[in-house]
Design a protein around this motif. Structure first.
Motif, PDB file in Angstrom:
ATOM      1  N   ILE A  41      48.521  41.793  39.313  1.00 48.93           N
ATOM      2  CA  ILE A  41      49.272  43.045  39.467  1.00 48.93           C
ATOM      3  C   ILE A  41      50.427  43.112  38.468  1.00 48.93           C
ATOM      4  CG2 ILE A  41      50.897  44.268  41.016  1.00 48.93           C
ATOM      5  CD1 ILE A  41      49.072  43.507  43.351  1.00 48.93           C
ATOM      6  N   ALA A  42      51.040  41.953  38.171  1.00 52.97           N
ATOM      7  CA  ALA A  42      52.211  41.927  37.280  1.00 52.97           C
ATOM      8  C   ALA A  42      51.891  42.573  35.926  1.00 52.97           C
ATOM      9  CB  ALA A  42      52.671  40.485  37.080  1.00 52.97           C
ATOM     10  N   ILE A  43      50.633  42.433  35.469  1.00 49.41           N
ATOM     11  CA  ILE A  43      50.287  42.897  34.109  1.00 49.41           C
ATOM     12  C   ILE A  43      50.283  44.440  34.026  1.00 49.41           C
ATOM     13  CG2 ILE A  43      48.585  42.736  32.242  1.00 49.41           C
ATOM     14  CD1 ILE A  43      47.777  39.983  33.656  1.00 49.41           C
ATOM     15  N   PRO A  44      49.468  45.139  34.843  1.00 45.50           N
ATOM     16  CA  PRO A  44      49.544  46.609  34.767  1.00 45.50           C
ATOM     17  C   PRO A  44      50.927  47.149  35.131  1.00 45.50           C
ATOM     18  CG  PRO A  44      48.050  45.900  36.533  1.00 45.50           C
ATOM     19  CD  PRO A  44      48.397  44.691  35.741  1.00 45.50           C
TER      20      PRO A  44
ATOM     21  N   ILE B 243      45.805  48.318  40.305  1.00 43.30           N
ATOM     22  CA  ILE B 243      46.816  47.720  41.193  1.00 43.30           C
ATOM     23  C   ILE B 243      46.335  47.780  42.655  1.00 43.30           C
ATOM     24  CG2 ILE B 243      49.176  48.010  42.093  1.00 43.30           C
ATOM     25  CD1 ILE B 243      50.012  48.838  39.243  1.00 43.30           C
ATOM     26  N   LEU B 244      45.771  48.925  43.060  1.00 40.41           N
ATOM     27  CA  LEU B 244      45.302  49.048  44.453  1.00 40.41           C
ATOM     28  C   LEU B 244      44.183  48.043  44.746  1.00 40.41           C
ATOM     29  CD1 LEU B 244      45.311  52.922  45.013  1.00 40.41           C
ATOM     30  CD2 LEU B 244      46.799  51.216  46.077  1.00 40.41           C
ATOM     31  N   VAL B 245      43.263  47.879  43.786  1.00 42.20           N
ATOM     32  CA  VAL B 245      42.150  46.934  44.000  1.00 42.20           C
ATOM     33  C   VAL B 245      42.690  45.508  44.124  1.00 42.20           C
ATOM     34  CG1 VAL B 245      40.093  45.909  42.969  1.00 42.20           C
ATOM     35  CG2 VAL B 245      40.390  48.373  42.924  1.00 42.20           C
ATOM     36  N   PHE B 246      43.728  45.165  43.353  1.00 42.28           N
ATOM     37  CA  PHE B 246      44.278  43.808  43.438  1.00 42.28           C
ATOM     38  C   PHE B 246      44.934  43.576  44.801  1.00 42.28           C
ATOM     39  CE2 PHE B 246      44.758  44.040  38.558  1.00 42.28           C
ATOM     40  CZ  PHE B 246      43.403  43.805  38.414  1.00 42.28           C
ATOM     41  N   VAL B 247      45.454  44.645  45.415  1.00 42.74           N
ATOM     42  CA  VAL B 247      46.005  44.505  46.777  1.00 42.74           C
ATOM     43  C   VAL B 247      44.840  44.231  47.751  1.00 42.74           C
ATOM     44  CG1 VAL B 247      47.209  45.697  48.655  1.00 42.74           C
ATOM     45  CG2 VAL B 247      48.031  45.953  46.298  1.00 42.74           C
ATOM     46  N   VAL B 248      43.736  44.975  47.560  1.00 42.93           N
ATOM     47  CA  VAL B 248      42.546  44.753  48.403  1.00 42.93           C
ATOM     48  C   VAL B 248      42.032  43.319  48.203  1.00 42.93           C
ATOM     49  CG1 VAL B 248      40.137  45.469  48.773  1.00 42.93           C
ATOM     50  CG2 VAL B 248      41.908  47.195  48.413  1.00 42.93           C
TER      51      VAL B 248
ATOM     52  N   VAL C   3      47.573  34.761  43.261  1.00 39.69           N
ATOM     53  CA  VAL C   3      46.657  35.133  42.170  1.00 39.69           C
ATOM     54  C   VAL C   3      46.598  36.669  41.998  1.00 39.69           C
ATOM     55  CG1 VAL C   3      44.257  35.059  41.374  1.00 39.69           C
ATOM     56  CG2 VAL C   3      45.368  32.976  42.202  1.00 39.69           C
ATOM     57  N   PRO C   4      46.329  37.449  43.055  1.00 34.89           N
ATOM     58  CA  PRO C   4      46.336  38.902  42.842  1.00 34.89           C
ATOM     59  C   PRO C   4      47.702  39.432  42.400  1.00 34.89           C
ATOM     60  CG  PRO C   4      45.161  38.376  44.849  1.00 34.89           C
ATOM     61  CD  PRO C   4      45.817  37.113  44.394  1.00 34.89           C
TER      62      PRO C   4
ATOM     63  N   ILE D 164      43.721  40.712  47.711  1.00 34.73           N
ATOM     64  CA  ILE D 164      44.526  39.790  48.538  1.00 34.73           C
ATOM     65  C   ILE D 164      43.821  39.616  49.888  1.00 34.73           C
ATOM     66  CG2 ILE D 164      46.705  39.471  49.808  1.00 34.73           C
ATOM     67  CD1 ILE D 164      48.183  40.861  47.573  1.00 34.73           C
ATOM     68  N   PHE D 165      43.421  40.737  50.498  1.00 34.40           N
ATOM     69  CA  PHE D 165      42.779  40.667  51.826  1.00 34.40           C
ATOM     70  C   PHE D 165      41.448  39.932  51.750  1.00 34.40           C
ATOM     71  CE2 PHE D 165      45.933  43.864  52.562  1.00 34.40           C
ATOM     72  CZ  PHE D 165      46.321  43.617  53.866  1.00 34.40           C
ATOM     73  N   HIS D 166      40.666  40.232  50.693  1.00 33.73           N
ATOM     74  CA  HIS D 166      39.352  39.587  50.581  1.00 33.73           C
ATOM     75  C   HIS D 166      39.519  38.065  50.443  1.00 33.73           C
ATOM     76  CE1 HIS D 166      35.046  40.152  50.214  1.00 33.73           C
ATOM     77  NE2 HIS D 166      35.026  39.228  49.274  1.00 33.73           N
ATOM     78  N   LEU D 167      40.461  37.658  49.600  1.00 35.76           N
ATOM     79  CA  LEU D 167      40.646  36.218  49.361  1.00 35.76           C
ATOM     80  C   LEU D 167      41.293  35.516  50.553  1.00 35.76           C
ATOM     81  CD1 LEU D 167      41.826  36.242  45.616  1.00 35.76           C
ATOM     82  CD2 LEU D 167      39.548  35.713  46.499  1.00 35.76           C
ATOM     83  N   LEU D 168      42.124  36.247  51.303  1.00 30.92           N
ATOM     84  CA  LEU D 168      42.801  35.641  52.464  1.00 30.92           C
ATOM     85  C   LEU D 168      41.789  35.018  53.412  1.00 30.92           C
ATOM     86  CD1 LEU D 168      45.718  37.991  53.627  1.00 30.92           C
ATOM     87  CD2 LEU D 168      45.875  35.556  53.088  1.00 30.92           C
ATOM     88  N   HIS D 169      40.683  35.762  53.630  1.00 30.09           N
ATOM     89  CA  HIS D 169      39.656  35.220  54.521  1.00 30.09           C
ATOM     90  C   HIS D 169      38.686  34.318  53.755  1.00 30.09           C
ATOM     91  CE1 HIS D 169      37.017  34.792  57.895  1.00 30.09           C
ATOM     92  NE2 HIS D 169      35.995  35.200  57.171  1.00 30.09           N
TER      93      HIS D 169
END
Ligand code: HEM
Length: 202
Positions: free
Chosen positions: A190-193, A142-147, A185-186, A149-154
């Motif tokens: 996240i919804a799955i775990p 879950i934490l990596v999927f939050v990260v 997408v992230p 978000i930031f990677h894909l934003l840029h």
């Protein structure tokens, strides 16, 4: 595109249809056995590796050219937190991929033992069992999927910029689609775990 396809299949890990488990296993098997997918897999892995190496080299060059001189005042250019932390979010996603491939892909390669279904790895049981019972790995996911978000934003709009696809009318639309993609997408992943953390399966 890879993330969209991967998410589209993974959403069948959730009870969205009565036979979601069969649909998920069928889709996972198709992705593993359909020959054009095998070619895509090689292109994908090659692309990931080149992207990671290139990103690290560019970052090292940036640091080297800055030397020990730190700017007196903060950067005045119009950059975002996401764009300034690409190397860190990228390395976190890369480390996640190493863990993720070990937990799933290596089972397919026969390098790691795992449950089987009709002669194929039972990725459904592996994922659902992990998200239901392993708080540590589930939290990491879950934490990596939050990260992510930031990677894909840029990343999304930056890819268009790199290719020189700038247009007064279309660039704001590309940026808006990029923001929606980077968040939706992230969150889908996240919804799955999260679902199995709340509704564990024995
Ligand atoms: C809830 C989240 C996720 C689950 C349950 C999941 C599950 C899986 C499964 C079951 C496989 C093996 C599929 C196969 O080889 O047939 C796989 C492979 C893979 N996953 Fe994920 N995944 C998740 C998120 C992600 C994310 C966010 C990324 C990228 C940042 C990613 C990257 C990969 C890669 C590169 C492969 C190997 C290529 C492939 O076989 O398609 N996964 N994942």
């Amino acid at each position: 595109m890879f993330l969209l396809v991967h998410l589209g299949i993974n959403l069948f890990l959730l009870p969205i249809t009565p036979d979601h488990r069969e649909t998920f296993l069928l889709a996972a098997e198709f992705m593993s056995t359909f020959p054009p997918m095998k070619v895509m897999e090689i292109v994908l892995f090659g692309g990931f590796i080149i992207h990671a190496i290139y990103g690290i080299i560019v970052q090292l060059q940036n640091w080297a050219s800055r030397g020990s001189q730190k700017y007196k005042s903060g950067s005045k250019t119009n950059t975002t937190v996401a764009s300034q932390t690409m190397i860190y979010s990228g390395i976190i996603v890369l480390l996640f991929l190493a863990l993720h491939l070990y937990q799933f892909y290596f089972v397919k390669l026969g390098l790691v033992d795992g449950p089987m279904h009709d002669g194929h790895p039972d990725f459904y049981t592996i994922a659902v069992h992990m998200f239901s019972h392993d708080m540590v790995f589930t939290s990491i996911y879950i934490l990596v999927f939050v990260v992510l978000i930031f990677h894909l934003l840029h990343a999304f709009q930056s890819a268009f910029q790199t290719l020189g696809w700038n247009h007064p009318t279309y660039t704001p639309i590309v940026k808006a689609i990029g923001v929606i993609y980077a968040i939706v997408v992230p969150l889908g992943f996240i919804a799955i775990p999260l679902y199995y953390m709340i509704n564990p399966v024995s």
